[in-house]
Design an enzyme around this catalytic site. Structure first.
Site, PDB file in Angstrom:
ATOM      1  N   ASP B  44      79.187   8.149  30.569  1.00  0.00           N
ATOM      2  CA  ASP B  44      78.622   9.466  30.874  1.00  0.00           C
ATOM      3  C   ASP B  44      79.159  10.065  32.163  1.00  0.00           C
ATOM      4  OD1 ASP B  44      76.904  11.519  29.800  1.00  0.00           O
ATOM      5  OD2 ASP B  44      75.605  11.201  31.526  1.00  0.00           O
ATOM      6  N   ASN B  45      80.034   9.358  32.873  1.00  0.00           N
ATOM      7  CA  ASN B  45      80.688   9.969  34.040  1.00  0.00           C
ATOM      8  C   ASN B  45      81.522  11.155  33.581  1.00  0.00           C
ATOM      9  OD1 ASN B  45      79.749   8.056  35.818  1.00  0.00           O
ATOM     10  ND2 ASN B  45      81.734   7.141  36.270  1.00  0.00           N
ATOM     11  N   HIS B 136      67.329  34.948  44.773  1.00  0.00           N
ATOM     12  CA  HIS B 136      65.910  35.195  44.561  1.00  0.00           C
ATOM     13  C   HIS B 136      65.244  35.784  45.805  1.00  0.00           C
ATOM     14  CE1 HIS B 136      62.003  34.852  42.862  1.00  0.00           C
ATOM     15  NE2 HIS B 136      61.599  34.027  43.793  1.00  0.00           N
ATOM     16  N   ASP B 176      56.317  41.222  40.759  1.00  0.00           N
ATOM     17  CA  ASP B 176      55.530  40.639  41.841  1.00  0.00           C
ATOM     18  C   ASP B 176      56.029  41.164  43.173  1.00  0.00           C
ATOM     19  OD1 ASP B 176      57.661  39.029  42.869  1.00  0.00           O
ATOM     20  OD2 ASP B 176      57.204  37.500  41.385  1.00  0.00           O
ATOM     21  N   LYS B 199      51.356  38.648  41.695  1.00  0.00           N
ATOM     22  CA  LYS B 199      51.758  37.440  40.994  1.00  0.00           C
ATOM     23  C   LYS B 199      50.574  36.867  40.247  1.00  0.00           C
ATOM     24  CE  LYS B 199      55.270  34.150  41.626  1.00  0.00           C
ATOM     25  NZ  LYS B 199      56.372  33.919  42.513  1.00  0.00           N
ATOM     26  N   ARG B 201      49.910  33.818  39.560  1.00  0.00           N
ATOM     27  CA  ARG B 201      49.457  32.476  39.861  1.00  0.00           C
ATOM     28  C   ARG B 201      48.191  32.411  40.697  1.00  0.00           C
ATOM     29  NH1 ARG B 201      55.117  29.956  41.519  1.00  0.00           N
ATOM     30  NH2 ARG B 201      56.131  31.239  39.934  1.00  0.00           N
TER      31      ARG B 201
END
Lengths: 327, 327, 327, 327, 327, 327
Positions: B44-45, B136, B176, B199, B201
């Site tokens: 998998d290298n 972001h 947001d 937002k 949350r």
């Protein structure tokens, strides 16, 4: 009283920016503040001497980046360099007010993200750990290459205000979007609603913003304006005027870093609805710049306790600022 | 057509994440995309070979951090390392989608500010310059120790939408507070007002937030939801539902990074009021994950032009994201 | 039972690659395995949280670079970064299987000596010490800039096989020149002769090589093929076929890192002369990939003991791999 | 003749180890060798002065690490430091013989992997690029943090011997497993078979080894012993004795680095079957240490050509050593 | 007039300490001084913007560390950071007066060798090359990790004074041992003898020192006191008094860095025997601090010429300070 | 006797330059000198093995840079590297004689400030702390990036000479301006006056210098010439001749580093007025290079005591060299 940390293993020095706070932290820990000599050569070069051996010890250097900021920064860099070259084991830069946290992005071409620059300079000069408080934005934490603890004074404010505030009639106001999450978290802890003002600088949308804030605060008798820093008080003044216009009768200003520079005293002293200004002592405000309605809560215990826990390898836990949930 | 940069002096390679965009950038510049061989050993290298000499040349490596993110990141680190150890003169990491920009702060104890970590890993592996798009948060720029150009696709959106939008009946919605400034700047450019949702949350204030948004969008027939990234479309879906409930008839989603993972296609395909999804090709979305109402604007020209200007030592100017004014 | 190290001073975390081995090491030391939370954001970004304070502590992070290698590597880098930025005192990366040790040289232009790259990335992320096992070549040790202990499982194999092998009728076979010295050292410890096969890849000399091996193993009833790693079992399969053709009746495969990927199970399960496959648990092989004749010796005690000695500032001595004499 | 590189842009200096080779490289390139002054202060400190301005130029420093190795290494480090602090643009350390490549692993506790240490010291002193030849093991390449080109003299040997060797009656002998792949590649280029001797140090298997070699060379009239380095000629002497005993009549020794120190001249001069010793001038052997049957092929053109290609940003291609296929 | 360097390739900015000198250097080179905007936020943070693109260019930043030293230093660090993060190709810190060169050793426990600290900070902030003038001691050169050119103004003084001085009746006086070699070299160039005063600070030997000087200057009508820096003029004043007492009738003061702070103007203006003060413009002295007998020789041409030569990769040669022979 | 430091926590090794001094330091501390094996491979490469585990320990490596300087330097670098890569906790390079301190400035173009280079190489190799003695100039301290303690032997000399010197008839002579302050401080401690000779190298002023010295020493019967180092004794010889010519009857030479190389023994042995040469053992002088009138004072106790205080985190205080006041 027994000291909270072993005084043989630590050295505790203060720069010239905020010696009363440094004394407060040292007192909390039960250790003496070690002497430092500050001089200026005739050519304006600084000369600093730490007056206690730091060899193999844990060294704490307390300095707020208050005006004159450049001098205080260079003092701190030199103190770090002294500790490093004199073979200190750990070097903790305790920076209660890190002014340059505000220079955290490029909002114009060819300017400096100075907060990152300062973070790198601190590491070059020898800091192995940084403690600071209420950074302007949470991402500034990521500018530091050494372990860094951004602490919060929110607990102090909550404790002080919980009994003094009527949640029914009070709204918490965030002066701009950047502080909104932090203000919301604070508001929920004192069981008040939150309102967010938009930043004044976007001139073409400013009127709408004012309107938006007006809608949100309409009907509240009392408001708490919550911000991280008051420098010359310009935006605070503007917010308060809107609040007064909307019928708010009693205003409290709450901020971590109360610089009160320039016209701040006059501006904010001239609004009778401001019944109290609650702030901390991360910045030392001399008597002549104070207002009678100021309440200054000391962060000495918070820094002291964080140092104690760090010293004993305990989690700093609740003293630390976690951001997403309103830290 | 004459190439915009001297092809003898540059090498242009693409990782496996977004080869079509790399081809587009190379085409804009008039240079060929040099071959790269990707293999995986039995354990998998990864094994990567750059198939053109980089000695003394300016090397551009294009890779978006799309799923599988870890593989794509390691590919990029290995390509940087190859260029560095093979004596390239300049090594430009062109990262149209830098996924880890979202991990930019500590919102819980003992997590990683991974955006800073990745920035450091890129420098260790050999990057001398980074180009990316729509980080972001603006502070992420300060995580990089090498010169970094965060570009913006806003110009593309403005140009595309200016003729297609009726400023009288349309409101721009920021999902947001974090995107609010950027959305406001965009809105002003297409002469629309802006509304900001809070937002989701913060659960204990969510209802109020919904209400706040409702007030702001009431009366508009059309809305443009403006965000930096759509992954599984969860929050977009929620916003759209509020908008529909408030009487908005036509919705456009505008985002830079359209990942469209998981349920995104189903979620957003199921809201008939979404008349168009406008996004860029920083992330390559294969046909089977696309929706019929998607409009994909290519950023190839933006990156190509930024590379051209950088190559000729010209200011990147308007391609660059300046933040305070809504970048 | 009293722990071998002071549990107040250490933290012990495991990545997701080989939790059983991490548990084994922790058990040997008498300390608990501290909790780690692994999550994936919708955009495929990893999110990791260490669930115990690391401040001022010695932190051990166990992670094998097994498939998916890139994810496991990034997990490890993030865990290192968390420990570093949360002010751990020492950060030990325990990497039982360091897959990229095989990428240790340039055998083609413009490829990466990835083992060196990874070594540098580990240091950037915060590792202050590395422990690993049976590196593919002894020089890889020199790629690390932090102190590194490459341990060996040879003692385990010798102890297990000494009673089970008849030195008179058994030959140890090294599958290629690279492992020859190590195999010779092992052979001498169990009092057997050694034979060396040449690598199959040099196609124009392959027949001669086969012949050379045939001569060396002629007359032996039993053979032990000794290698560092079995991935898909290709070269092991080829060697075994030659041995069977030469009249060898009983074959044991001995290897440190038993990955058993792809066709390995079928290939090696299909040769009836293979009576036993002896390997360690540096790689976790789930039940469905195991063969009935596998014997898995745990290296938990070796790593545990190396950690204990390191913790108490004792020489790691015989656990360490010294190369010239066959390590 | 026009110089191959622009002499205004380069400076070319030689340390004291091998000035004839430096002159040869400079001649190939058509540039003068710039003067360097070497002095020793009364306290044995070295003092070195480069006698041509290096400001903004590409500087090449040629130095082999021949005895006295420490002096020659320090000379090189000081020359690098001078170039760096005098603002050279590129600093190329050309090290035809890198003696410490042999110290590439820990074969005992608490020794130094000195090849890595030297690689780091070269970078600290200012090297931005390294060129060297026939490193003892391919992994040493990975010790360097700056771009490094390990060149090979194999082409020289092949060209010289192709006409002089009878493939039917000649075997190429690799003195130990470490050089086996390289010898095999060389053998295939001159169409001869290859035999591998085992290292003499494993005392308990030495007889078997001798036997193994005997079997492999039986029947050949002529042998070419191929190694990277002859220092005091000890192991060469031993191999030759075995070959003679097996009936080999004519022996050629081929090696890149012919140091011929200590008893080498006597030892190898005393075996009449050695008809020729073919080596390069990476090490300067003064007349009094030479043997009449030595053929010295100059690597000046190889280094010169590699420098030329590097200067013009061309691939070094076939001059470079790629390992897996026998480099 | 054609510029001496290609103005498209360079950018030339000045800090606020000595803009006239920066203009002078730029004029010599025939390039414009690019605009820089200096602001101060309300919290005393600096904000600096470079108003011309630096991408890929050679950037020159001119700043003397004159009072307020800390502000000027931070300005310089920020300008370096801006150039670095905006992808300048070369960044030259031109520091005509490097005040902290005086803090070059530990003459008490736990003080900072600030000259080294500043050198490191400049490198951290992005300087790739430093140009300065008349460092207080020659060893300070070794504090810099980037190429550094300490220039000398001695040639200016010699040229100016050669015609104006009578070697028969004039003695050059070095105010202390540190400047003795430099003064001796200067004296020999204008064919005068030299006398050395001992430092006044060693109080117990001061009288003897005075005597020693008296002996050396006895019989001379005219004296030139030669030093690197005049800050408040204290030691100059003292030396002059001794000279007058010894019968010296005419005194010239010659110094590179004329700060003239504090009482300097009054002190030195009050000694009628001082007929001329010859100094350079490394420090900008505003009119109100000047004396009528000052002669200010500009170093603009020296710095300009050094920049020109550096730009064209020529040796800086005679502009450079070599120390042992009196530089 | 109880050791002054915990022998379980420290390791104490010596290079080959001055083992007697290393033994002396170890004896003072009450710890054993750990064994080190020094070998040379046939190609002149050094091989060094430290024969005691250093893991987690404080390691002290004693090496003077005496001839052969390059070998001794490389020995030290390798010993540092071994300690670093074997996970020592602290690595103290104890360098009683740091020969390259004399290469501390550029007195010609394109030479190396080798003292800075060596300081950087020591840090690269792993030194975390340096202890040395009587650096040639105080600024060399600033070349080190790790904490460094330059110690002084002045106390030894004062104690030894105080009773043996008649202050009335004795003058202390500094051979050049560089040592003048240090000599003055020494002179004041033994209550003698001081005279300063000028450096002989400035040929055009040498006669005057001789005269100056003659005036200063006229009338004294006895002189102490005080310097930091005697290599071949050239300048000491010259000074002594002047002194004798002036009527001085008894001369003592006092120096820290007595190398006594080349003609030193003959030169200084041939001046009968030299009644005693007082020096330390920072350099080991074998019997055959000694003179009968040498008095060698050991610095073992000074280094031992500095190590003891450093180990116990006490100030090194009076052992340290502070410069301005004559250190």
């Amino acid at each position: 009283m027994e000291p909270l940390i072993d005084r043989r293993e630590v050295r505790f020095f203060s720069g010239q920016s905020n010696k009363p706070l440094a004394v407060g932290i040292a007192n909390y820990l039960g250790v003496p503040l070690d002497e430092t000599i500050f001089q200026r050569f005739t050519n304006d070069n600084l000369r600093i001497q730490l007056c206690a051996s730091v060899r193999g010890r844990k060294v704490y250097l307390v300095q707020s980046l208050t005006p004159p900021v450049s001098d205080h920064l260079l003092e701190l860099l030199m103190m770090l360099d002294i500790a490093r070259s004199a073979a200190a084991d750990e070097i903790h830069a305790v920076i209660p007010y890190f002014s340059y946290a505000r220079s955290d992005k490029k909002d114009a071409p060819r300017i400096s993200i100075t907060a990152r620059l300062i973070a790198d300079l601190l590491a070059t000069a020898g800091a192995t750990h940084v403690m600071t408080m209420q950074l302007h934005s949470p991402q500034v934490h990521g500018f530091f290459s050494v372990p860094t603890d951004p602490l919060t004074a929110r607990g102090l404010f909550v404790e002080y205000l919980r009994e003094r505030v009527d949640p029914e009639s009070t709204v918490v106001v965030a002066p701009d979007a950047g502080i909104a999450k932090s203000a919301a978290r604070f508001a929920s802890l004192i069981h008040c609603p939150v309102a967010v003002a938009s930043k004044k600088r976007i001139s073409d949308t400013r009127v709408a913003v004012g309107e938006a804030l007006e809608k949100q605060v309409a009907g509240f008798e009392s408001a708490i304006v919550y911000d991280d820093e008051i420098a010359t008080g310009g935006s605070m003044h503007e917010i308060c005027q809107v609040l007064v216009k909307c019928g708010v009768k009693r205003i409290r200003l709450v901020c971590t870093h109360g610089l009160f520079l320039g016209q701040a005293r006059e501006r904010l002293g001239g609004i009778p609805e401001i019944e109290e200004i609650v702030m901390t002592d991360t910045v030392h405000v001399p008597d002549e710049r104070r207002l009678p309605n100021m309440t200054i809560l000391s962060v000495a215990e918070i820094f002291g306790e964080a140092i104690r826990r760090n010293y004993h390898h305990q989690s700093i836990g609740s003293l630390f600022t976690f951001w997403d949930n309103g830290g």
